[in-house]
Scaffold this motif. Structure first.
Motif, PDB file in Angstrom:
ATOM      1  N   GLY A  27       0.909  -1.002   0.047  1.00  0.00           N
ATOM      2  CA  GLY A  27      -0.153   0.211   0.141  1.00  0.00           C
ATOM      3  C   GLY A  27       0.982   1.324  -0.065  1.00  0.00           C
ATOM      4  O   GLY A  27       2.053   1.250  -0.065  1.00  0.00           O
ATOM      5  N   HIS A  87      -0.217  -2.779   5.822  1.00  0.00           N
ATOM      6  CA  HIS A  87      -0.271  -1.528   5.342  1.00  0.00           C
ATOM      7  C   HIS A  87       0.944  -0.671   5.811  1.00  0.00           C
ATOM      8  O   HIS A  87       1.330  -0.511   7.099  1.00  0.00           O
ATOM      9  CB  HIS A  87      -1.554  -0.833   5.197  1.00  0.00           C
ATOM     10  CG  HIS A  87      -1.787   0.349   4.419  1.00  0.00           C
ATOM     11  ND1 HIS A  87      -1.060   1.572   4.800  1.00  0.00           N
ATOM     12  CD2 HIS A  87      -2.029   0.414   3.451  1.00  0.00           C
ATOM     13  CE1 HIS A  87      -1.092   2.463   3.550  1.00  0.00           C
ATOM     14  NE2 HIS A  87      -1.909   1.659   2.692  1.00  0.00           N
ATOM     15  N   ARG A 123      -5.342  -1.274  10.040  1.00  0.00           N
ATOM     16  CA  ARG A 123      -6.505  -0.177   9.872  1.00  0.00           C
ATOM     17  C   ARG A 123      -6.957  -0.274   8.671  1.00  0.00           C
ATOM     18  O   ARG A 123      -7.767   0.320   8.070  1.00  0.00           O
ATOM     19  CB  ARG A 123      -5.944   1.108  10.292  1.00  0.00           C
ATOM     20  CG  ARG A 123      -5.513   1.144  11.867  1.00  0.00           C
ATOM     21  CD  ARG A 123      -4.624   2.568  12.062  1.00  0.00           C
ATOM     22  NE  ARG A 123      -4.383   2.596  13.431  1.00  0.00           N
ATOM     23  CZ  ARG A 123      -3.412   2.392  14.009  1.00  0.00           C
ATOM     24  NH1 ARG A 123      -2.222   1.690  13.111  1.00  0.00           N
ATOM     25  NH2 ARG A 123      -2.848   2.352  14.967  1.00  0.00           N
ATOM     26  N   TYR A 124      -6.607  -1.107   7.631  1.00  0.00           N
ATOM     27  CA  TYR A 124      -6.747  -1.048   6.174  1.00  0.00           C
ATOM     28  C   TYR A 124      -7.151  -2.337   5.551  1.00  0.00           C
ATOM     29  O   TYR A 124      -6.552  -3.439   5.992  1.00  0.00           O
ATOM     30  CB  TYR A 124      -5.529  -0.821   5.304  1.00  0.00           C
ATOM     31  CG  TYR A 124      -5.058   0.683   5.619  1.00  0.00           C
ATOM     32  CD1 TYR A 124      -5.268   1.759   4.840  1.00  0.00           C
ATOM     33  CD2 TYR A 124      -4.307   1.085   6.770  1.00  0.00           C
ATOM     34  CE1 TYR A 124      -4.982   2.908   4.752  1.00  0.00           C
ATOM     35  CE2 TYR A 124      -3.615   2.108   6.762  1.00  0.00           C
ATOM     36  CZ  TYR A 124      -4.061   3.319   5.902  1.00  0.00           C
ATOM     37  OH  TYR A 124      -3.689   4.445   6.204  1.00  0.00           O
ATOM     38  N   GLU A 147      -8.355  -1.445   0.498  1.00  0.00           N
ATOM     39  CA  GLU A 147      -7.671  -0.220   0.568  1.00  0.00           C
ATOM     40  C   GLU A 147      -6.213  -0.395   0.444  1.00  0.00           C
ATOM     41  O   GLU A 147      -5.450   0.414   0.169  1.00  0.00           O
ATOM     42  CB  GLU A 147      -8.060   0.263   2.167  1.00  0.00           C
ATOM     43  CG  GLU A 147      -9.458   0.531   2.024  1.00  0.00           C
ATOM     44  CD  GLU A 147      -9.900   0.796   3.794  1.00  0.00           C
ATOM     45  OE1 GLU A 147     -10.655   1.773   4.018  1.00  0.00           O
ATOM     46  OE2 GLU A 147      -9.506   0.002   4.654  1.00  0.00           O
ATOM     47  N   MET A 148      -5.588  -1.487   0.880  1.00  0.00           N
ATOM     48  CA  MET A 148      -4.067  -1.884   0.572  1.00  0.00           C
ATOM     49  C   MET A 148      -3.982  -1.723  -0.963  1.00  0.00           C
ATOM     50  O   MET A 148      -2.890  -0.884  -1.187  1.00  0.00           O
ATOM     51  CB  MET A 148      -3.808  -3.301   1.125  1.00  0.00           C
ATOM     52  CG  MET A 148      -3.816  -3.233   2.545  1.00  0.00           C
ATOM     53  SD  MET A 148      -3.361  -5.123   3.083  1.00  0.00           S
ATOM     54  CE  MET A 148      -3.650  -4.903   4.999  1.00  0.00           C
ATOM     55  N   THR A 154      -4.576   2.147  -2.407  1.00  0.00           N
ATOM     56  CA  THR A 154      -3.498   3.063  -2.089  1.00  0.00           C
ATOM     57  C   THR A 154      -2.337   2.841  -2.964  1.00  0.00           C
ATOM     58  O   THR A 154      -1.537   3.939  -3.113  1.00  0.00           O
ATOM     59  CB  THR A 154      -3.388   3.180  -0.428  1.00  0.00           C
ATOM     60  OG1 THR A 154      -2.617   1.807  -0.043  1.00  0.00           O
ATOM     61  CG2 THR A 154      -4.590   3.690   0.288  1.00  0.00           C
TER      62      THR A 154
END
Length: 326
Positions: A178, A226, A307-308, A312-313, A316
């Motif tokens: 990420g 991440h 947190r991801y 989302e990894m 981003t």
């Protein structure tokens, strides 16, 4: 007072630099740009170009910038290639760490956070890797990281009665992915995310190496964490050392659950909008079915958390890589 980030122009180090600045700590970057990029260093952050093997340079930078502690990220990080380049790997990772510690001692710097690796465990035959598991590194890279941890331990013992004894901790992690800043992305030719991104950009089909492992979908399960979470843990470790708070000698920054290679591929197609069916290639020799680490100790002491999500990894990392092409 500032914190020096060795390797601060690299993918992980540059995220650590940004996290330090966001926490109100003044970062200083030391990097020889052998794999880092000057453009990854934020404007206004002092940048010393040079090798960690250059002791006078390291010591001079520590003194010049009033460094309080070091986050030691610099090193040769290619486990597979280290098998064919053991001397280079040991020079960078073992001798480099020794030189950094020697320069710190001479300059009166007594705090260090060491970027270690879960490669110190080798290929453990357990469902969940904990910090007390026997260390059986399977490559010169893993061995060099374990020796780095020993160097910190032994230097702490040697300086225990000194006016400023060495305080340290080591952070072990597997696959960092990420991006926490669209201007910084993973440029390694050996990591899964950039390999897949480059294939997709080139209009080629990514490959899975083996689909007959003893996992739910037949592909390897690994820890993917991440880079922004990794950077945040380094900063909290530095803050605890600066505050004189107790820390463990080493922490796993693990995902607890892991992700399979097929899950990663599915997320790649979903997030990028590029519909593809990965090719299936042969297994790579020595690849275990599953390696996943716990992060319980780090959650307790370093505010560690994943947190991801996998999407989302991917998102981003993909956005940062695409931004670099503009």
């Amino acid at each position: 007072m500032s914190w020096m980030v060795t390797g601060g122009a690299g993918y992980i180090g540059a995220h650590v630099v940004r996290a330090l600045a966001a926490a109100g700590l003044d970062p200083v970057v030391l990097d020889d740009l052998s794999s880092g990029h000057a453009g990854f260093v934020p404007e206004g952050v002092p940048f010393v170009r040079g090798s960690i093997l250059d002791r006078p340079l390291v010591e001079g930078a520590l003194r010049e910038h009033g460094v309080e502690g070091v986050i030691h990220v610099a090193g040769y990080k290619y486990a597979g290639v280290s098998v064919t380049r053991p001397l280079h790997t040991y020079a960078q990772n073992v001798e480099g760490t020794r030189v950094v510690l020697e320069a710190m001692q001479t300059a009166g710097v007594d705090k260090i956070v060491f970027s270690s690796s879960a490669a110190v465990y080798g290929t453990p035959d357990v469902p969940l890797v904990t910090e007390d598991l026997p260390k059986r590194p399977a490559s010169p890279y893993g061995e060099s990281k374990l020796i780095g941890e020993w160097l910190l331990r032994d230097q702490a013992v040697a300086t225990a009665d000194a006016a400023a004894p060495l305080r340290h901790t080591s952070l072990r992690y597997f696959n960092v992915v990420g991006s926490g800043d669209p201007s910084v992305y993973d440029t390694s030719p050996h990591n899964l995310f950039p390999i897949v991104f480059e294939k997709l950009i080139a209009g080629e089909t990514p490959q899975i190496n083996g689909d007959d492992y003893a996992t739910d979908d037949g592909t390897n399960v690994r820890d993917y964490v991440h880079v922004a979470d990794i950077a945040a843990a380094h900063v909290v470790a530095a803050q605890r050392l600066a505050a004189g708070e107790s820390v463990e000698p080493a922490y796993n920054l693990g995902s607890q659950n892991g992700l399979s290679v097929r899950e990663i591929m599915d997320a790649m197609a979903r997030v990028t909008g590029i519909d593809f069916t990965p090719k299936i290639g042969p297994r790579r020799p020595g690849d275990p079915d599953r390696i996943v680490a716990t992060g319980e100790l780090a959650a307790r002491d370093l505010e560690w958390a994943n947190r991801y999500s996998v999407d989302e990894m991917v998102r981003t990392g993909w956005e940062a890589r695409r931004a670099a092409s503009v």
